[in-house]
Enzyme design. Structure first.
Site, mmCIF file in Angstrom:
data_model
loop_
_atom_site.group_PDB
_atom_site.id
_atom_site.type_symbol
_atom_site.label_atom_id
_atom_site.label_comp_id
_atom_site.label_asym_id
_atom_site.label_seq_id
_atom_site.Cartn_x
_atom_site.Cartn_y
_atom_site.Cartn_z
ATOM 1 N N ASP A 146 0.865 -1.173 0.000
ATOM 2 C CA ASP A 146 0.000 0.000 0.000
ATOM 3 C C ASP A 146 0.914 1.239 0.000
ATOM 4 O O ASP A 146 2.118 1.132 0.288
ATOM 5 C CB ASP A 146 -0.888 -0.044 1.248
ATOM 6 N N ASP B 282 -0.227 5.211 0.771
ATOM 7 C CA ASP B 282 -0.492 6.246 1.785
ATOM 8 C C ASP B 282 -0.683 5.605 3.162
ATOM 9 O O ASP B 282 -1.483 4.687 3.321
ATOM 10 C CB ASP B 282 -1.741 7.037 1.397
ATOM 11 N N ASP C 125 -2.121 -0.175 5.804
ATOM 12 C CA ASP C 125 -2.508 0.428 7.081
ATOM 13 C C ASP C 125 -4.001 0.590 7.280
ATOM 14 O O ASP C 125 -4.448 0.825 8.396
ATOM 15 C CB ASP C 125 -1.894 1.842 7.198
HETATM 16 MG MG LIG Z 1 -3.026 3.270 3.147
#
Ligand SMILES: [Mg+2]
Length: 272
Positions: free
Chosen positions: A23, A25, A204
Site C-alpha cells: 500500500d 499512503d 494500514d
Molecule cells: Mg493506506
C-alpha cells in the site's frame, strides 16, 4: 476474518520466494492535508527498486490512488500496480486492465460529485477528490465534519448497485463494486512473475483488510501498519518509519538474499 492473536513484528528478512504488495499512503508515505502534497523519500524509492530486482519484478503497489498518480510519485520507477483499490491493474509486462463501469454509473457518479462539491462548499476543510472511476471525500482538515460526510456518502450510495463505500483514514470513498485489494492481489498472483510465490501484503487502512485476507488465504504474510482494534493481519509494524526501516534492511542487508526458492523455503516463510 479477524485474527484474534496478538500481532507481532514481521520476520526481519524476506526471502526471494515472496511477492511483495505495498500500500502507499499511510504505509510508504505519511498523510498530508492534500493527497498531492506527499513525497516518497529517495532512499525508500531506491530500496523498492532494489527489492523489485531481487524479486524478479514481483513487487507491486496496491493503492486507492489512480495509476497516473502512483507513477508520478514513484518516478522513474514504473511498477506493477493496482490503482483505485484494484479497479485499475497494471501487470509486470505493462499490460493494463481497467474494469469498465457502465455509462449509467458514470453519469450517477458525476451527479454525486456535483452534489459533493456543493456540500463541500458549505463545509470548509472538506476535500472532494475526483479520481475518475471513484470519488473520495476527505475530512483530514475538518475532523468535526466526519459524521456529516459519512451521512452524506451513505445517503447517496443507497439505491446504486454499482458502487460501494470504502471507509479509510479521514476519508470515505465511492468505489466500484467488485474492485478491492484482495481481488487485485489474486489477479496479480495469477501472472508472472508473481505466480508461484508467497504474497506479502503491507497496508494500514480498512481497504487493506481485503489484501490481508487474500495474502493469508495463499499462506503469505499480512502486515498491518499501525493499530486497529480488529484486523485480519498476522504481523504488525508501528508506523511508516518502521516500514521504511524494514524495507531498507531487506534491500541492503547482505544476509537478506537467500537464493533458494524451493518448497522448503516457502514453508519456512509462511510459518507465523
Ligand atoms: Mg493506506
Amino acid at each position: 476474518m479477524a485474527n484474534d492473536l496478538p500481532l507481532r513484528p514481521p520476520p526481519p528478512l524476506l526471502d526471494d520466494a515472496c511477492a511483495l504488495f505495498l500500500d502507499v499512503d499511510g504505509t510508504l508515505v505519511g498523510f498530508a492535508e492534500h493527497p498531492s502534497a506527499v513525497a516518497l523519500a529517495p532512499d525508500v524509492r531506491a530500496a523498492i527498486a532494489r527489492l523489485s530486482d531481487r524479486l524478479d519484478g514481483a513487487l507491486a503497489l496496491v493503492s486507492g490512488r489512480p495509476l497516473g498518480q502512483l507513477d508520478a510519485l514513484f518516478s522513474p520507477l514504473r511498477l506493477p500496480a493496482a490503482g483505485l483499490h484494484g479497479h485499475q491493474l497494471r501487470h509486470a509486462d505493462g499490460r493494463s486492465h481497467d474494469a469498465h463501469g457502465d455509462q449509467a454509473n458514470a453519469d450517477w457518479l458525476r451527479a454525486v460529485r456535483e452534489q459533493a462539491e456543493r456540500f463541500a462548499s458549505s463545509h470548509p476543510g472538506i476535500l472532494i477528490e475526483d479520481k475518475g472511476a471513484s470519488l473520495a471525500l476527505h475530512w483530514r482538515t475538518a475532523p468535526d465534519a466526519a459524521a456529516e460526510v459519512r451521512a452524506f456518502a451513505e445517503r447517496h450510495v443507497r439505491g446504486n448497485s454499482g458502487y460501494r463505500l470504502q471507509p479509510g483514514d479521514h476519508v470515505i470513498e465511492f468505489v466500484p463494486i467488485g474492485s478491492d485489494k484482495g481481488r487485485a492481489l489474486r489477479m496479480m498472483m495469477q501472472q508472472a512473475p508473481f505466480r508461484g510465490r508467497l504474497p506479502v501484503f503491507i497496508g494500514d487502512d480498512l481497504t487493506d483488510e481485503y489484501g490481508f485476507e487474500a495474502a493469508n488465504a495463499q499462506h503469505g504474510w499480512s502486515v498491518l501498519v499501525g493499530e486497529r482494534e480488529s484486523s485480519a493481519a498476522v504481523f504488525q509494524l508501528p508506523d511508516v518509519d518502521a516500514v521504511h526501516g524494514w524495507l531498507l534492511e531487506n534491500a541492503w542487508s547482505s544476509a537478506a538474499n537467500p537464493t533458494s526458492t524451493s518448497t522448503s523455503t516457502k514453508k519456512e516463510m509462511h510459518a507465523p
